[in-house]
Design an enzyme around this catalytic site. Structure first.
Site, short mmCIF file in Angstrom:
data_model
loop_
_atom_site.label_atom_id
_atom_site.label_comp_id
_atom_site.label_asym_id
_atom_site.label_seq_id
_atom_site.Cartn_x
_atom_site.Cartn_y
_atom_site.Cartn_z
N ILE A 324 -4.18 3.24 -4.95
CA ILE A 324 -3.84 4.08 -3.79
C ILE A 324 -4.79 3.78 -2.64
CG2 ILE A 324 -3.95 6.47 -2.93
CD1 ILE A 324 -2.73 7.39 -5.58
N TRP A 327 -3.90 0.45 -1.18
CA TRP A 327 -2.63 0.51 -0.46
C TRP A 327 -2.87 0.89 1.01
CZ3 TRP A 327 0.05 4.49 2.05
CH2 TRP A 327 1.39 4.24 2.34
N HIS A 328 -3.89 1.74 1.21
CA HIS A 328 -4.16 2.18 2.57
C HIS A 328 -4.85 1.12 3.41
CE1 HIS A 328 -3.45 6.23 0.86
NE2 HIS A 328 -2.98 6.46 2.06
N GLY A 329 -5.52 0.19 2.76
CA GLY A 329 -6.18 -0.83 3.55
C GLY A 329 -6.98 -1.77 2.67
N PHE A 473 -0.82 0.91 8.03
CA PHE A 473 -0.73 0.71 6.58
C PHE A 473 0.58 0.04 6.23
CE2 PHE A 473 -3.30 4.81 6.72
CZ PHE A 473 -4.48 4.11 6.88
#
Lengths: 473, 367
Positions: A324, A327-329, A473
């Protein structure tokens, strides 16, 4: 100059108005209606990026073919093979565009640490807008077909519309195929209430974005994270809380506009937020925050690696939360963010299974204290999320605890915005419903005057641009 | 902020409300247009009557005033000559006793807030000469045009001013070249991978509502003191700007001017109303319009942008051997002399004319 069709642009208003009218006029022609929506969706994306519309088409084709292959395959090996093809293609594309430089830099650092010096140039990779969203949305279909939770979609056009649907393509909510595909087959809903709801949601989204997210960003968060060394500890602390409300208002504002636009076209998208800062634990927070994303990771990764059934549940949680974060960066700060949350969720699970306290049973001041503690954990962990890198995050927190003196440049506007955002979040939901119902019962002219005044207010505070945070994102 | 389904009505109600909102916004815009027409004689109504204030110059493609017209309102009257300049009529054939000076530039030269042509500093300069020198006739051509960059000033010079055979050229470059730093232009900025996009509709330039709202509310959107502005993504560090494109354009303009009048070229730095010597609030107030047009700079960086460009103007004047008029130092950063960040007030127009007159005399550019 507005170069893209942002939700705040005149172009989006004209585009949405056209889509709304056409969609309504074609309500009896299901096929034509879908054709128009598909064209509109690709057109919308191409006002952001022409070339990467091809990437959406590629994701669409790969997952459509894989879904068909899985459905037609008579053996589990065949199904697995088709699933593997879809996973490899989609994740490889995502990895290249989003993570290639991060992996290269990390590899170079690692090699340097063991005494090997290599010079790898940074690749000039343009991140396709919304790649994390449309990749996951299309992939979820293939996995669902593999698991037998979704029947094969027989219409390439419907599937292409599902992947590229313009309200969701840039920043979600990540919608499951079983939520959206069946709606494409249904006749145009004659339930007139949804239009007013759609308009209300859209307006609410703009208010959240411009009157809260942008003001908090401009007046508190950006200055604090840009120049923490000049500011007092109190202001830096305030910025930690302000960032939590900024990012909530930003993404939930986007979601409201997306859901409102979809409703105006006759479609329902899932809720993405459920008062996340009322959460009584970090685990509970993830059931309320960016629900479409967190449930995606829960269903497809956490359960995929074994969940609580196979392997070590705590390791599985850590894997899920690190994913997670990533996934954001692409950055170690995002990995650290995932590790922090994964560890806390693991700890909470251990406490629950050890029967050492169940937060949801609490009431009164104990409930309030639990909510407050959870909010502190969420807000402070977001320093990792907001900072450029781990070092900046550590530096920010260092200044926060050690700052003596420094400035506290809080404007009345920013203080009001933060206070109102916080109060609205904790107000009884019923009050908000009642206020909305009273508003929509006002005479049309009064509503128009209110909306017109709101347009001016939004122009004044927006300054015309400020992209949504989750676009990156 | 949760949600629940409302018991209401259908799509036509939504369309009716949206239509009413649009009608209200259009009505407000009409009021603003009528006000603009009353005060300045220019508005969207001019377009309807095919009498827009600005037209494309056929030979150059430049946006000049519609020739031989009077655009007037209670606040400002702009009279254009046969060349589309805010200047009196000028003959192509000149009297041998006449001395011609052309002042080249943008809106500051044109007189953005000057009530009439006679109130612009080029006209006031001509008046000074008339008062001081009996007999010899000095004509000052106002060759300033709203929004002109250095490139456009050079084209105007080569195609419109050159045939008028000026004896002396004064260049007051203005600030329009700065716009590219914030508007997505690539010149002067580090290169980034770009995206190809389909064109989108944006509000036409003549719409007043948004412009007026934004111009008059800059301070509301101001980030706190000391601190970097608005969105970090938009912030530009003035020290990292590549000024080479500006230098090239300036050199081309000066060389073009020199080829026309030899060494009789005066290059001016750009004056502004806000300075570091003022308190922060005053600077913020006076710099509002500059920050509106250059939104990617905070106050400190805005100062650096102006100072770096003025430094470059001085360098180019020295390198090319033309005269430097340091208006940035000579016109005090004082709100008495400015209407906004950079345009002169009536007192500023007069002060500028006086400075110019003295400068030309001192340097024996006008005998």
């Amino acid at each position: 100059v507005i170069e893209t069709m942002g939700f705040q642009s005149l172009h989006f208003f004209v585009f949405m108005l056209g889509a709304f009218v056409l969609n309504h006029l074609l309500r009896s022609h299901l096929g034509m209606r879908k054709n128009v929506l598909l064209l509109a969706s690709y057109y919308f994306y191409m006002t952001w990026d022409v070339a990467f519309a091809g990437l959406i088409a590629l994701m669409t084709a790969v997952n459509f073919v894989a879904g068909r292959g899985i459905a037609r395959s008579g053996t589990i090996t065949g199904k697995r093979l088709w699933l593997a093809v879809a996973l490899i293609v989609c994740l490889a594309v995502l990895a290249y565009f989003k993570y290639v430089n991060f992996f290269l830099d990390s590899a170079v650092s690692l090699l340097r640490a063991v005494g090997l010096f290599v010079d790898v140039p940074t690749l000039q990779v343009v991140l396709p807008i919304g790649i994390s969203f449309f990749t996951f949305q299309s992939l979820s279909y293939t996995i669902d077909v593999y698991r037998g939770q979704q029947t094969q979609c027989r219409s390439f056009r419907d599937f292409a519309l599902f992947v590229s649907f313009f309200p969701t393509v840039l920043s979600g909510p990540i919608t499951r195929s079983r939520q959206l595909l069946p709606q494409f087959e249904q006749p145009f809903p004659e339930d007139g209430r949804r239009y007013v709801d759609g308009l209300y949601l859209t307006i609410r989204g703009f208010i959240k974005k411009i009157l809260f997210a942008d003001i908090l960003a401009t007046h508190i968060v950006n200055p604090a994270f840009s120049s923490p060394e000049q500011l007092s500890g109190g202001f830096l602390l305030l910025a930690v809380y302000a960032y939590s409300f900024q990012i909530y208002m930003d993404l939930s504002g986007y979601t409201d506009i997306a859901r409102g636009s979809a409703k105006l076209l006759g479609f329902e998208l899932p809720r993405n937020f459920d008062y996340p800062y009322r959460a009584v634990s970090v685990s509970n927070f993830w059931q309320r925050w960016h629900i479409s994303m967190s449930s995606f990771f829960r269903d497809y990764l956490y359960f995929g690696v074994g969940g609580s059934k196979r392997g070590n549940v705590y390791v599985n949680l850590l894997i899920t939360f690190v994913a997670i974060g990533l996934w954001h960066g692409a950055g170690w700060n995002f990995i650290a963010y995932g590790l922090v949350h994964g560890s806390i969720v693991g700890f909470e699970r251990w406490r629950r299974t050890s029967r050492r306290g169940i937060a949801s049973d609490r009431t009164g001041w104990r409930l309030a204290a639990t909510v407050l503690v959870t909010f502190q954990i969420v807000a402070f962990s977001r320093v990792l999320f907001r900072a450029e890198d781990l070092q900046s995050a550590a530096s920010y927190l260092g200044h926060l605890v050690s700052a003596t003196g420094g400035l506290f440049p809080l404007s009345l506007l920013a203080a009001t915005s933060l206070a109102v955002a916080a109060v609205l979040h904790y107000l009884p939901e019923r009050w908000i419903w009642e206020t909305r119902d009273r508003l929509v019962r006002l005479p049309g002219l009064v509503q128009a005057m209110l909306i017109g005044s709101l347009c001016y207010t939004l122009v004044v505070f927006s300054g015309g641009e400020a992209p949504f945070v989750y676009f990156q994102f | 902020m949760g949600d629940r389904t409302h018991t209401g009505s259908g799509p036509w109600r939504v369309l009716r409300i949206v239509g009413l909102v649009a009608a209200l916004l259009v009505a407000a815009e009409l009021v603003l247009q009528a006000r603009a027409h009353y005060r300045y004689g220019q508005s969207a109504f001019n377009m309807v009557a095919s009498e827009t204030m600005y037209v494309r110059h056929e030979a150059t493609g430049l946006r000049l005033l519609r020739p031989n017209r009077v655009f007037g309102g209670v606040s400002q009257v702009i009279e254009s000559n046969e060349y589309g300049l805010r200047s009196p009529s000028i003959d192509l054939t000149r009297d041998p006793a006449e001395l011609r000076i052309a002042v080249l530039g943008a809106s500051t030269v044109m007189g953005a807030y000057a009530k009439s042509n006679a109130d612009t500093f080029p006209a006031l300069l001509e008046k000074r000469f008339e008062e001081a020198t009996a007999g010899a006739r000095v004509r000052v051509i106002n060759a300033g045009m709203l929004g002109f960059t250095l490139r456009e000033q050079r084209i105007l010079l080569e195609h419109v001013i050159a045939p008028l055979q000026p004896d002396l050229l004064i260049i007051y470059p203005g600030f329009n070249d700065f716009a590219r730093y914030c508007s997505g232009g690539t010149e002067g900025k580090p290169s980034r991978p770009s995206r190809d996009r389909l064109p989108t509709i944006s509000l036409p330039g003549w719409v007043l509502t948004v412009d007026i709202l934004l111009k008059n509310t800059v301070s509301i959107r101001d980030a706190p003191v000391i601190l970097p502005v608005a969105s970090e993504a938009k912030r530009v560090d003035a020290d990292t700007l590549d000024l080479d494109p500006y230098r090239s354009s300036l050199l081309e303009l000066v060389q073009s001017a020199k080829s026309l009048v030899g060494e009789r070229v005066v290059l001016s730095t750009n004056a502004r109303s806000f300075s570091m010597a003022q308190d922060h609030d005053t600077q913020m107030r006076l710099s509002e319009t500059a920050r509106h047009y250059n939104q990617c700079f905070d106050l400190a960086n805005l100062h650096r942008v102006y100072d770096r460009h003025n430094g470059l103007l001085a360098d180019v004047a020295l390198a090319t051997g033309v005269h430097l008029l340091d208006s940035a130092r000579r016109v005090p950063a004082d709100p008495r002399y400015f209407t906004d960040a950079s345009h002169f007030s009536p007192a500023g127009e007069k002060l500028m004319a006086d400075f110019l007159y003295g400068f030309l005399r001192e340097n024996r550019l006008i005998e």
